[in-house]
Design a protein around this motif. Structure first.
Motif, PDB file in Angstrom:
ATOM      1  N   ALA A  51      43.641  50.211  35.434  1.00 46.55           N
ATOM      2  CA  ALA A  51      43.869  51.501  36.201  1.00 46.55           C
ATOM      3  C   ALA A  51      45.285  51.881  36.756  1.00 46.55           C
ATOM      4  CB  ALA A  51      42.875  51.679  37.148  1.00 46.55           C
ATOM      5  N   LEU A  52      45.661  50.357  37.045  1.00 47.22           N
ATOM      6  CA  LEU A  52      47.009  50.477  37.686  1.00 47.22           C
ATOM      7  C   LEU A  52      48.114  50.507  36.582  1.00 47.22           C
ATOM      8  CD1 LEU A  52      48.324  49.719  40.604  1.00 47.22           C
ATOM      9  CD2 LEU A  52      48.463  47.382  40.074  1.00 47.22           C
ATOM     10  N   GLN A  53      47.874  50.173  35.303  1.00 48.10           N
ATOM     11  CA  GLN A  53      48.875  50.396  34.457  1.00 48.10           C
ATOM     12  C   GLN A  53      48.851  51.784  33.764  1.00 48.10           C
ATOM     13  OE1 GLN A  53      50.825  48.423  32.896  1.00 48.10           O
ATOM     14  NE2 GLN A  53      51.741  50.131  31.525  1.00 48.10           N
ATOM     15  N   ARG A  54      47.695  52.480  34.011  1.00 49.35           N
ATOM     16  CA  ARG A  54      47.509  53.824  33.791  1.00 49.35           C
ATOM     17  C   ARG A  54      48.402  54.788  34.761  1.00 49.35           C
ATOM     18  NH1 ARG A  54      41.703  56.045  32.397  1.00 49.35           N
ATOM     19  NH2 ARG A  54      43.115  57.899  31.933  1.00 49.35           N
ATOM     20  N   LEU A  55      48.020  54.086  36.020  1.00 44.84           N
ATOM     21  CA  LEU A  55      48.750  54.960  37.114  1.00 44.84           C
ATOM     22  C   LEU A  55      50.517  54.797  36.934  1.00 44.84           C
ATOM     23  CD1 LEU A  55      46.706  53.959  40.589  1.00 44.84           C
ATOM     24  CD2 LEU A  55      47.050  56.203  39.238  1.00 44.84           C
ATOM     25  N   LYS A  56      50.855  53.528  36.480  1.00 45.75           N
ATOM     26  CA  LYS A  56      52.069  53.483  36.212  1.00 45.75           C
ATOM     27  C   LYS A  56      52.926  54.347  35.136  1.00 45.75           C
ATOM     28  CE  LYS A  56      55.607  49.568  35.250  1.00 45.75           C
ATOM     29  NZ  LYS A  56      56.686  50.423  36.085  1.00 45.75           N
ATOM     30  N   GLU A  57      52.064  54.422  34.116  1.00 43.18           N
ATOM     31  CA  GLU A  57      52.537  55.124  33.057  1.00 43.18           C
ATOM     32  C   GLU A  57      52.581  56.706  33.437  1.00 43.18           C
ATOM     33  OE1 GLU A  57      49.767  54.287  29.954  1.00 43.18           O
ATOM     34  OE2 GLU A  57      50.878  52.281  29.666  1.00 43.18           O
ATOM     35  N   ALA A  58      51.544  57.026  34.227  1.00 39.08           N
ATOM     36  CA  ALA A  58      51.386  58.379  34.771  1.00 39.08           C
ATOM     37  C   ALA A  58      52.415  58.886  35.617  1.00 39.08           C
ATOM     38  CB  ALA A  58      50.095  58.859  35.225  1.00 39.08           C
ATOM     39  N   ALA A  59      52.987  57.803  36.519  1.00 39.18           N
ATOM     40  CA  ALA A  59      53.713  58.115  37.629  1.00 39.18           C
ATOM     41  C   ALA A  59      55.341  58.272  36.729  1.00 39.18           C
ATOM     42  CB  ALA A  59      53.926  56.824  38.716  1.00 39.18           C
ATOM     43  N   GLU A  60      55.515  57.364  35.977  1.00 35.15           N
ATOM     44  CA  GLU A  60      56.921  57.459  35.074  1.00 35.15           C
ATOM     45  C   GLU A  60      56.872  58.846  34.356  1.00 35.15           C
ATOM     46  OE1 GLU A  60      59.744  55.013  32.104  1.00 35.15           O
ATOM     47  OE2 GLU A  60      57.640  54.356  32.326  1.00 35.15           O
ATOM     48  N   LYS A  61      55.936  59.136  33.820  1.00 34.18           N
ATOM     49  CA  LYS A  61      56.076  60.454  33.115  1.00 34.18           C
ATOM     50  C   LYS A  61      56.160  61.538  34.214  1.00 34.18           C
ATOM     51  CE  LYS A  61      53.150  63.267  29.948  1.00 34.18           C
ATOM     52  NZ  LYS A  61      52.115  64.187  30.091  1.00 34.18           N
ATOM     53  N   ALA A  62      55.415  61.568  35.153  1.00 35.37           N
ATOM     54  CA  ALA A  62      55.668  62.468  36.162  1.00 35.37           C
ATOM     55  C   ALA A  62      57.227  62.541  36.633  1.00 35.37           C
ATOM     56  CB  ALA A  62      54.754  62.371  37.321  1.00 35.37           C
ATOM     57  N   LYS A  63      57.626  61.486  37.120  1.00 33.92           N
ATOM     58  CA  LYS A  63      59.138  61.300  37.614  1.00 33.92           C
ATOM     59  C   LYS A  63      59.977  62.210  36.487  1.00 33.92           C
ATOM     60  CE  LYS A  63      61.174  57.598  36.967  1.00 33.92           C
ATOM     61  NZ  LYS A  63      61.265  56.128  36.852  1.00 33.92           N
ATOM     62  N   CYS A  64      59.821  61.801  35.194  1.00 36.36           N
ATOM     63  CA  CYS A  64      60.647  62.177  34.211  1.00 36.36           C
ATOM     64  C   CYS A  64      60.500  63.846  33.989  1.00 36.36           C
ATOM     65  CB  CYS A  64      60.277  61.674  33.081  1.00 36.36           C
ATOM     66  SG  CYS A  64      60.801  59.875  32.776  1.00 36.36           S
ATOM     67  N   GLU A  65      59.144  64.325  34.230  1.00 37.15           N
ATOM     68  CA  GLU A  65      58.835  65.767  33.981  1.00 37.15           C
ATOM     69  C   GLU A  65      59.458  66.485  35.328  1.00 37.15           C
ATOM     70  OE1 GLU A  65      54.719  66.126  33.537  1.00 37.15           O
ATOM     71  OE2 GLU A  65      54.817  65.324  31.498  1.00 37.15           O
ATOM     72  N   LEU A  66      59.564  65.854  36.403  1.00 40.38           N
ATOM     73  CA  LEU A  66      60.172  66.690  37.681  1.00 40.38           C
ATOM     74  C   LEU A  66      61.638  66.459  37.565  1.00 40.38           C
ATOM     75  CD1 LEU A  66      57.475  65.055  40.147  1.00 40.38           C
ATOM     76  CD2 LEU A  66      57.815  67.614  39.656  1.00 40.38           C
ATOM     77  N   SER A  67      62.313  65.976  36.631  1.00 39.86           N
ATOM     78  CA  SER A  67      63.763  66.246  36.647  1.00 39.86           C
ATOM     79  C   SER A  67      63.946  67.565  36.210  1.00 39.86           C
ATOM     80  CB  SER A  67      64.236  64.644  35.889  1.00 39.86           C
ATOM     81  OG  SER A  67      63.992  65.049  34.366  1.00 39.86           O
ATOM     82  N   SER A  68      63.185  68.109  35.300  1.00 38.94           N
ATOM     83  CA  SER A  68      63.357  69.571  34.701  1.00 38.94           C
ATOM     84  C   SER A  68      62.188  70.537  35.198  1.00 38.94           C
ATOM     85  CB  SER A  68      63.577  69.267  33.487  1.00 38.94           C
ATOM     86  OG  SER A  68      62.406  69.004  32.876  1.00 38.94           O
ATOM     87  N   SER A  69      61.384  69.989  36.001  1.00 33.75           N
ATOM     88  CA  SER A  69      60.243  71.292  36.627  1.00 33.75           C
ATOM     89  C   SER A  69      60.199  71.014  37.948  1.00 33.75           C
ATOM     90  CB  SER A  69      59.190  70.713  35.667  1.00 33.75           C
ATOM     91  OG  SER A  69      58.318  71.400  36.026  1.00 33.75           O
ATOM     92  N   GLY A  70      59.671  72.087  38.693  1.00 32.64           N
ATOM     93  CA  GLY A  70      59.399  71.871  40.071  1.00 32.64           C
ATOM     94  C   GLY A  70      57.994  71.360  40.603  1.00 32.64           C
TER      95      GLY A  70
END
Length: 157
Positions: A51-70
């Motif tokens: 679960a922690l690995q899935r959280l890490k992947e999701a957190a990184e993806k979210a961070k990247c998406e938030l660079s161009s989205s609100g």
């Protein structure tokens, strides 16, 4: 700090926090997700390596998406299970919330900048252009920081 004149580059000073990077922002998001999930579901995802690995992947993806989205949606179905059945994590993370979660990290960038200015014998008004380096410079909140303290012009490298 570089001084450029007549084709000559002179290094006036360098500084930085070599222990600060995108993984720190990921970790702040992971902790927020895990804490929120534990409050809502009573399960600490930090104790489950998968679960922690899935959280890490999701957190990184979210961070990247938030660079161009609100905002971005983090959706992790079947993140874990307990006696009552499978558990799902679905949450919306806004750029504003991420900046709030990571404010302590952004503050760690201030002292190295101030130290570099001091070492170069310069003030923020002496800077004509700031070159921003690293993935976090793609985030609007962080790319505005040099403008707040120095130059009007910014360049991403």
């Amino acid at each position: 700090m570089l001084e450029i004149g007549d084709g000559v580059f002179e290094v006036k000073a360098t500084n930085g926090d070599t222990h600060l990077g995108g993984d720190d922002w990921d970790e702040a998001i992971i902790q927020w997700l895990a804490t929120d999930f534990k409050k809502e579901q009573g399960v600490d995802l930090r104790k489950d390596q998968m679960a922690l690995q899935r959280l890490k992947e999701a957190a990184e993806k979210a961070k990247c998406e938030l660079s161009s989205s609100g905002s971005t949606e983090i959706n992790l179905p079947f993140i874990t299970a307990d006696a009552s059945g499978p558990k799902h994590l679905t949450v919306t993370l806004t750029r504003s919330k991420m900046e709030q979660l990571c404010e302590h990290l952004a503050q760690r960038m201030v002292a190295p900048c101030q130290n570099c200015l001091r070492d170069a014998g310069m003030t923020p008004t002496d800077i004509n252009e700031a070159v921003l380096v690293g993935g976090m410079t793609r985030m609007p909140g962080y790319s505005r920081s040099p403008r707040n303290s120095s130059a009007e012009a910014r360049t991403r490298a």
